[in-house]
Scaffold this motif. Structure first.
Motif, PDB file in Angstrom:
ATOM      1  N   ALA A   7       0.821  -1.210   0.000  1.00 49.22           N
ATOM      2  CA  ALA A   7       0.000   0.000   0.000  1.00 49.22           C
ATOM      3  C   ALA A   7       0.859   1.267   0.000  1.00 49.22           C
ATOM      4  O   ALA A   7       0.990   1.942   1.018  1.00 49.22           O
ATOM      5  N   GLN A   9       2.088   5.088  -0.563  1.00 49.86           N
ATOM      6  CA  GLN A   9       1.396   6.375  -0.388  1.00 49.86           C
ATOM      7  C   GLN A   9       1.776   7.382  -1.468  1.00 49.86           C
ATOM      8  O   GLN A   9       1.158   8.429  -1.578  1.00 49.86           O
ATOM      9  N   ASN A  50      -1.475  -1.508  -4.248  1.00 50.40           N
ATOM     10  CA  ASN A  50      -2.709  -0.722  -4.208  1.00 50.40           C
ATOM     11  C   ASN A  50      -2.451   0.733  -4.629  1.00 50.40           C
ATOM     12  O   ASN A  50      -1.621   1.413  -4.036  1.00 50.40           O
ATOM     13  N   GLN A  52      -4.947   2.992  -4.699  1.00 55.22           N
ATOM     14  CA  GLN A  52      -6.058   3.817  -4.235  1.00 55.22           C
ATOM     15  C   GLN A  52      -5.680   4.871  -3.201  1.00 55.22           C
ATOM     16  O   GLN A  52      -6.415   5.827  -2.999  1.00 55.22           O
ATOM     17  N   GLN A  53      -4.549   4.673  -2.518  1.00 56.17           N
ATOM     18  CA  GLN A  53      -4.204   5.645  -1.475  1.00 56.17           C
ATOM     19  C   GLN A  53      -3.280   6.750  -1.965  1.00 56.17           C
ATOM     20  O   GLN A  53      -2.902   7.638  -1.206  1.00 56.17           O
TER      21      GLN A  53
ATOM     22  N   GLN B  68      -8.198  -3.432   0.600  1.00 60.44           N
ATOM     23  CA  GLN B  68      -8.397  -2.063   0.101  1.00 60.44           C
ATOM     24  C   GLN B  68      -9.452  -1.300   0.902  1.00 60.44           C
ATOM     25  O   GLN B  68      -9.763  -0.162   0.583  1.00 60.44           O
ATOM     26  N   ARG B  72     -12.376   1.820   6.411  1.00 56.89           N
ATOM     27  CA  ARG B  72     -13.623   2.247   5.758  1.00 56.89           C
ATOM     28  C   ARG B  72     -14.853   1.698   6.483  1.00 56.89           C
ATOM     29  O   ARG B  72     -14.760   0.863   7.373  1.00 56.89           O
TER      30      ARG B  72
END
Lengths: 295, 162
Positions: A7, A9, A50, A52-53, B68, B72
């Motif tokens: 993940a 950043q 990922n 998305q972040q 992911q 959330r």
């Protein structure tokens, strides 16, 4: 199964992580294609990275004629984008037939292009708009026309450590409109049998000009219908002109037989949709301009 | 590191979980949290029975990677009722006979929930479009659409009273 989830950043970290793993890692955006493919084949990558972040890739920018879509923009965002209402309606029409709400809330335009399905619904209209995609990787940044980016089924020029960052395009200069039509058995969650997008402009003397047509799901990759485009330049809409357009589109198709449709039905639909897209787009130009004078 | 430490809030309750990285959100809901109201079926985002609401938006939980969803908020069908009081959508589905086998209903209701939250005054046509990604193979959609329209009306009346 030993999938690793990474993940990052920042874009730089994402690229570095991918570079360090050679081709063994995959970037993940919405994941709606990647997860299904991995689950079905049982072949998960060693790692998913990922995206998305990482901030900055989730926006639609521009006020026209130039626009850009961040690669993490979802289909739902495009479908509801007020800047694309009117002449660029085909962008919304392409986005709103993908999956259902559940998929469009998650699936990204960058993912749709990088997955490079021959039936990817965003591709035909973006080909018509001469879209260019920006890639950032360990060798630096580059911009590639979408037409050259997708090489064939599931195959692009993207290196395994390159992230697609944005998709840029410009609206045509003259009065124009656009249309997208999709053929499938069902109105949602459906993989296209044939998809057709068109952008048609009107010259000051009322003829069709700068006509752009692109077809998806009727060959190994979506293509512009250059023969039909050349034929339509300077023409006035008529039954014969549409007939010829349909024949040229069908001739350009190189479809496959599969569970969704036979090759011959796909070729037939290619002709039908090319005719409809040209006719609808032409009619929409005057509708758009009537609206404007009425307002 | 193949396990992921996941911090996930489901129906208002915060969970800290250690899960395999390949788990979908559906896997976590059903197998880790035992919230089996959300159903499993096609596992390829065709049918919509696994629909849950993630940060206010409907998603097919079979194609969302749980990792992911860090930090959330998820809403599932189990979180709709307040104690013994059913949510207006649930009441309307019962009242209009919108349920036969019931398998699609949790997904159908959560699809409708996310839609009505964004569109409190829907048309029948927009309801049909909203549920297009969620398949029912027995009731047919007429009664489902009737129920969603009725729930929309009740929810907006409740909103006006509040």
């Amino acid at each position: 199964m030993k999938l690793e989830f990474l993940a990052p950043q920042t874009l730089q970290d994402a690229v570095t992580m991918a570079k360090a793993r050679g081709g063994a890692a995959r970037f993940i955006a919405g994941g709606t294609d990647l997860i299904i493919q991995a689950r079905k084949s049982g072949a998960w990558p060693e790692a998913v990275i990922n995206l998305q972040q990482i901030p900055g890739f989730g926006e639609i920018k521009g006020t026209g004629p130039n626009f850009s879509l961040g690669s993490l923009v979802t289909h739902r965002q495009i479908e509801r984008e007020i800047r694309f209402a009117g002449a660029l309606e085909a962008l919304r029409e392409s986005a709103c037939v993908i999956g259902g709400h559940q998929v469009r809330n998650v699936a990204t335009v960058g993912g749709n292009l990088c997955n490079a399905s021959p039936a990817a619904d965003m591709v035909p209209i973006l080909l018509c708009l001469n879209a260019e995609v920006a890639l950032a990787g360990s060798e630096g940044r580059r911009v590639v026309p979408l037409a050259n980016f997708i090489e064939g089924p599931r195959k692009t020029v993207r290196a395994s450590d390159e992230v697609m960052t944005e998709i840029a395009f410009a609206a045509p200069a003259q009065k124009f409109s656009s249309t997208f039509l999709k053929g499938g058995r069902r109105r949602a969650m459906e993989i296209s049998i044939v998809a057709m997008a068109g952008v048609v402009s009107a010259s000051p003397d009322g003829k069709m000009t700068d006509v752009r047509l692109a077809m998806g799901a009727a060959g190994p990759k979506a293509i512009r219908l250059t023969e039909a485009e050349k034929f339509l330049e300077g023409k006035v809409l008529s039954k014969d002109v549409l007939e010829e357009t349909g024949m040229l589109a069908a001739a350009a198709a190189s479809p496959i037989d599969d569970v969704r449709a036979s090759a011959s039905f796909r070729r037939h639909l290619a002709g039908v949709y090319a005719r409809r897209v040209v006719e609808l787009s032409w009619n929409r130009i005057s509708e758009l301009n009537d609206d404007r004078s009425a307002a | 590191m193949t396990e992921v430490q996941l911090d996930l809030t489901v129906n208002g309750r915060r969970h800290r979980l250690s899960i395999p990285a390949h788990y979908s959100l559906l896997d976590v809901l059903r197998d880790e949290l035992e919230l089996t109201g959300t159903k499993t079926n096609c596992l390829e985002a065709e049918c919509g029975v696994c629909t849950v609401v993630l940060d206010g938006k409907s998603v097919a939980s079979c194609t969302v990677l749980a990792a992911q969803c860090q930090g959330r908020q998820v809403a599932t069908v189990e979180g709709l009722a307040e104690g013994a009081a059913l949510h207006p959508l649930q009441e309307a589905f019962i009242e209009f006979g919108a349920v036969q086998c019931g398998y699609c209903i949790p997904g159908m209701i959560m699809t409708a929930k996310a839609f009505l939250d964004e569109n409190p005054r829907p048309t029948r046509e927009s309801v049909r479009e909203a549920i297009a990604g969620t398949l029912c193979r027995c009731t047919g959609y007429q009664k489902i659409v009737d129920a969603i329209m009725a729930a929309a009306q009740r929810l907006s009346q409740q909103g006006e009273r509040a």
